[in-house]
Design a protein around this motif. Structure first.
Motif, mmCIF file in Angstrom:
data_model
loop_
_atom_site.group_PDB
_atom_site.id
_atom_site.type_symbol
_atom_site.label_atom_id
_atom_site.label_comp_id
_atom_site.label_asym_id
_atom_site.label_seq_id
_atom_site.Cartn_x
_atom_site.Cartn_y
_atom_site.Cartn_z
ATOM 1 N N GLY A 189 -32.851 0.053 0.236
ATOM 2 C CA GLY A 189 -34.058 0.169 -0.649
ATOM 3 C C GLY A 189 -33.461 -0.486 -2.185
ATOM 4 N N PRO A 190 -34.592 -0.812 -2.752
ATOM 5 C CA PRO A 190 -36.032 -0.554 -2.639
ATOM 6 C C PRO A 190 -36.702 -1.661 -2.015
ATOM 7 C CG PRO A 190 -35.543 -1.663 -4.934
ATOM 8 C CD PRO A 190 -34.211 -1.685 -4.208
ATOM 9 N N ARG A 191 -35.986 -2.625 -1.215
ATOM 10 C CA ARG A 191 -36.576 -3.822 -0.537
ATOM 11 C C ARG A 191 -36.890 -3.463 0.953
ATOM 12 N NH1 ARG A 191 -32.967 -8.623 -0.961
ATOM 13 N NH2 ARG A 191 -34.741 -9.448 0.183
ATOM 14 N N SER A 192 -36.711 -2.614 1.413
ATOM 15 C CA SER A 192 -37.067 -2.080 2.711
ATOM 16 C C SER A 192 -38.601 -1.563 2.658
ATOM 17 C CB SER A 192 -36.213 -0.905 3.069
ATOM 18 O OG SER A 192 -36.685 0.293 2.492
ATOM 19 N N TYR A 193 -38.942 -1.382 4.007
ATOM 20 C CA TYR A 193 -40.389 -0.814 4.401
ATOM 21 C C TYR A 193 -40.764 0.264 3.576
ATOM 22 C CZ TYR A 193 -44.299 0.926 7.205
ATOM 23 O OH TYR A 193 -45.664 1.191 7.484
ATOM 24 N N THR A 194 -39.618 1.326 3.291
ATOM 25 C CA THR A 194 -40.218 2.719 2.970
ATOM 26 C C THR A 194 -39.776 2.792 1.587
ATOM 27 O OG1 THR A 194 -38.141 3.589 3.404
ATOM 28 C CG2 THR A 194 -39.865 4.016 5.032
ATOM 29 N N GLY A 195 -38.952 1.623 0.878
ATOM 30 C CA GLY A 195 -38.437 1.788 -0.626
ATOM 31 C C GLY A 195 -37.298 2.382 -0.444
ATOM 32 N N GLU A 196 -36.634 2.893 0.749
ATOM 33 C CA GLU A 196 -35.540 3.600 0.772
ATOM 34 C C GLU A 196 -34.401 2.825 1.588
ATOM 35 O OE1 GLU A 196 -37.616 8.041 0.770
ATOM 36 O OE2 GLU A 196 -37.083 7.156 2.493
ATOM 37 N N ASP A 197 -33.165 3.372 1.655
ATOM 38 C CA ASP A 197 -32.483 2.647 2.595
ATOM 39 C C ASP A 197 -33.064 2.976 4.168
ATOM 40 O OD1 ASP A 197 -30.708 1.816 0.694
ATOM 41 O OD2 ASP A 197 -29.180 3.417 1.151
ATOM 42 N N VAL A 198 -33.258 1.939 4.950
ATOM 43 C CA VAL A 198 -33.679 2.094 6.372
ATOM 44 C C VAL A 198 -32.749 1.652 7.018
ATOM 45 C CG1 VAL A 198 -35.400 1.186 7.797
ATOM 46 C CG2 VAL A 198 -36.168 2.000 5.531
ATOM 47 N N LEU A 199 -32.224 2.267 8.056
ATOM 48 C CA LEU A 199 -31.368 1.897 9.097
ATOM 49 C C LEU A 199 -31.851 2.214 10.626
ATOM 50 C CD1 LEU A 199 -27.492 2.525 9.178
ATOM 51 C CD2 LEU A 199 -28.649 3.191 11.270
ATOM 52 N N GLU A 200 -31.739 1.202 11.470
ATOM 53 C CA GLU A 200 -32.335 1.209 12.675
ATOM 54 C C GLU A 200 -31.213 0.984 13.784
ATOM 55 O OE1 GLU A 200 -36.741 -0.500 12.253
ATOM 56 O OE2 GLU A 200 -35.423 -1.658 13.247
ATOM 57 N N LEU A 201 -31.228 1.747 14.800
ATOM 58 C CA LEU A 201 -30.181 1.881 15.870
ATOM 59 C C LEU A 201 -30.946 1.129 17.119
ATOM 60 C CD1 LEU A 201 -28.544 5.257 15.592
ATOM 61 C CD2 LEU A 201 -27.652 2.948 14.734
ATOM 62 N N HIS A 202 -30.529 0.018 17.674
ATOM 63 C CA HIS A 202 -31.117 -0.721 18.751
ATOM 64 C C HIS A 202 -30.248 -0.545 19.826
ATOM 65 C CE1 HIS A 202 -34.155 -3.668 16.381
ATOM 66 N NE2 HIS A 202 -33.867 -2.375 15.428
ATOM 67 N N LEU A 203 -30.655 -0.090 20.909
ATOM 68 C CA LEU A 203 -29.872 0.712 21.992
ATOM 69 C C LEU A 203 -30.744 0.584 23.285
ATOM 70 C CD1 LEU A 203 -29.493 4.439 21.929
ATOM 71 C CD2 LEU A 203 -30.812 3.204 20.399
ATOM 72 N N PRO A 204 -30.196 0.592 24.606
ATOM 73 C CA PRO A 204 -30.846 0.815 25.789
ATOM 74 C C PRO A 204 -31.962 1.793 25.691
ATOM 75 C CG PRO A 204 -28.710 0.583 26.258
ATOM 76 C CD PRO A 204 -28.755 0.876 24.689
ATOM 77 N N GLY A 205 -33.093 1.453 26.103
ATOM 78 C CA GLY A 205 -34.463 2.345 25.940
ATOM 79 C C GLY A 205 -34.598 3.335 26.916
ATOM 80 N N GLY A 206 -33.719 4.076 27.442
ATOM 81 C CA GLY A 206 -33.939 5.168 28.287
ATOM 82 C C GLY A 206 -34.481 6.367 27.462
ATOM 83 N N PRO A 207 -35.290 7.019 27.752
ATOM 84 C CA PRO A 207 -35.941 8.249 27.238
ATOM 85 C C PRO A 207 -35.025 9.418 26.822
ATOM 86 C CG PRO A 207 -37.744 7.636 28.607
ATOM 87 C CD PRO A 207 -36.339 6.771 28.862
ATOM 88 N N ALA A 208 -34.038 9.597 27.874
ATOM 89 C CA ALA A 208 -33.003 10.674 27.630
ATOM 90 C C ALA A 208 -31.932 10.043 26.459
ATOM 91 C CB ALA A 208 -32.250 10.943 28.813
ATOM 92 N N LEU A 209 -31.674 9.052 26.446
ATOM 93 C CA LEU A 209 -30.560 8.355 25.710
ATOM 94 C C LEU A 209 -31.084 8.723 24.365
ATOM 95 C CD1 LEU A 209 -28.011 7.402 25.004
ATOM 96 C CD2 LEU A 209 -28.816 4.912 25.663
ATOM 97 N N LEU A 210 -32.373 8.047 24.164
ATOM 98 C CA LEU A 210 -32.922 8.056 22.735
ATOM 99 C C LEU A 210 -33.117 9.427 22.141
ATOM 100 C CD1 LEU A 210 -36.042 5.476 23.617
ATOM 101 C CD2 LEU A 210 -33.882 5.104 22.320
ATOM 102 N N ASP A 211 -33.481 10.475 23.007
ATOM 103 C CA ASP A 211 -33.776 11.714 22.596
ATOM 104 C C ASP A 211 -32.365 12.404 22.077
ATOM 105 O OD1 ASP A 211 -36.574 11.835 22.857
ATOM 106 O OD2 ASP A 211 -36.352 12.640 24.917
#
Length: 451
Positions: A83-105
């Motif tokens: 932030g403030p240059r992110s989408y929300t204006g705050e620090d935004v962090l994304e984790l990109h990982l294998p997209g299994g529903p159980a793993l994401l949950d």
């Protein structure tokens, strides 16, 4: 006040949610936003057995392993936008990982254990608005993109997301403020024996403002999915009862009806009111002709009308329905005809409307169900965007028109100023310069979690 706004009033807590679509996929996305996003993620990340340094990363990605359960780790890409240059204006962090529903949950659960809380629907976008990263027009456009059901709707929503619509409304509001400043300057000195002078070309300026508001209003009215006169095509096999149903819905014998399959070759239209909506019903040739030249022309005509239709109403001979019947994809409703020839115990549990045209059985229920489904179909985010902004633009245009009348008469500049203030308030409500918590909650209510 919305729940998210209440949270923001208290502490700058960090939120987490799955931001990728439901279901399995090669890649899923977990999104965090808040002051502790980096610290929370760092507790879960390792690279070569050591913590992953993120403090020096301002904008970019790092490769790491994510600790998920009992020492097990999966590879992830860590994307950080400060932030403030992110989408929300705050620090935004994304984790990109294998997209299994159980793993994401499980990953979301680990982030919660580390100090994040689950995001509310639309809270990422709400934070973007509250932190000044988006205006309210753009926030509505995000919802419209999420719920877009066609390429036209997606393209229209993108047109609002780029900020031009909000900026034009702001420019109109600025012109109103300049007129108000000139008028109120004279009113402020009205007790000092100074003549109040109407600004030069006031009427011309007000006419120009009304025209610009009208242009914005027309743009909202022309949006796809706006809920106007939809086209509903009756579609199904030959001799399924489409033409009989077409006649029954309008209480008029317009289509030729016969037991001989394939009687209908051309197409007919009828404009009907279903609930709150005016719709155009279309009756075309049925599917499954013999294949002679006339049949091929009829098939081409039906395909053309299917492409133009806003929704399909599938008509099926109730005597032919078997368990396991599946409606065609995208059908608004299935209508089973000849209900008078099928005992209730033989109708199964198919989600459809049973009708018998000769006796009138089921026709009233059919109209009610159609009205309900048309109402739901017209309740998308783009429709809400057009409706909310349209009401406010109409209010602003009416207020400016009253100001013109007051300025042309002898009502006094106080009334002119009052009307212009009302117009300005309506325009500022469109972009969120002035907004109520109820408005914000209504806009965010239908958002997806993680957006």
């Amino acid at each position: 006040m919305s729940e998210a706004a209440e949270y923001l009033k208290g502490a700058a807590d960090t939120i987490v949610a799955v931001s990728s679509p439901l279901g399995s996929a090669p890649r899923g996305v977990i999104r965090l936003s808040g002051d502790r996003a980096v610290a929370i993620a760092s507790r879960l990340l390792l690279r070569d057995g050591d913590p992953v340094p993120l403090d020096d990363l301002v904008w970019g990605a790092r490769r790491a392993n994510l600790l998920v359960d009992r020492g097990a780790a999966v590879p992830v890409d860590v994307w950080l936008m400060r932030g403030p240059r992110s989408y929300t204006g705050e620090d935004v962090l994304e984790l990109h990982l294998p997209g299994g529903p159980a793993l994401l949950d499980l990953t979301v659960a680990r982030c919660r254990e580390a100090g994040a809380r689950p995001a509310l629907p639309g809270e990422f976008t709400e934070r973007a608005f509250l932190n000044g990263r988006l205006d309210l027009v753009q926030a509505e456009a995000v919802a419209a993109i999420i719920h877009a059901e066609s390429e036209d709707e997606r393209r229209a929503a993108l047109g609002f997301l780029d900020g031009r619509a909000g900026r034009e409304v702001d420019r109109i509001a600025d012109d109103l403020k300049r007129l108000l400043a000139a008028i109120e300057l004279g009113l402020d000195f009205s007790d000092q024996d100074i003549d109040i002078v109407v600004p030069d070309d006031l009427d011309r300026d007000l006419v120009a403002i009304v025209e610009r508001i009208s242009d914005e209003l027309e743009e909202r009215r022309s949006l796809p999915g706006r809920g106007g006169r939809g086209r509903l095509l009756l579609i199904g096999a030959v001799n399924a009862g489409k033409s009989s149903l077409f006649n029954a819905l309008q209480s008029e014998q317009r289509a030729i009806v016969s037991d001989r399959p394939g009687t209908t070759r051309d197409y007919l239209e009828a404009e009907l009111r279903i609930g709150k909506r005016c719709v155009t019903f279309i009756d075309c040739a049925g599917e499954g002709h013999d294949g002679v030249a006339e049949d091929r022309l009829a098939d081409a005509l039906r395909e053309r009308e299917a492409a133009r239709a806003d929704a399909l109403v599938e008509v099926v001979d109730g005597r032919t329905i078997r368990r396991g019947f599946r409606p065609r994809p995208g059908a608004l409703l299935v209508v089973a005809t000849r209900a008078d020839l099928v005992p209730p115990e033989d109708r199964g549990d198919l989600d459809c409307c049973w009708v018998a045209v000769p006796t009138g059985e089921g026709l009233d229920r059919l109209r009610r169900v159609l009205a309900e489904r048309l109402e739901l179909r017209g309740s998308g985010a783009l429709v809400h965007l057009a409706a909310r902004q349209g009401r406010l633009l109409e209010r602003a245009a009416a207020a400016v028109a009253r100001a013109r009348e007051a300025a042309a008469g002898e009502a006094g500049l106080e009334l002119v100023a009052a009307d212009l203030h009302e117009a300005l308030a309506a325009l500022r409500e469109i972009t969120g310069a002035d907004y109520s918590d109820q408005i914000l909650s209504a806009i965010m209510r239908d958002f997806c979690i993680g957006k």
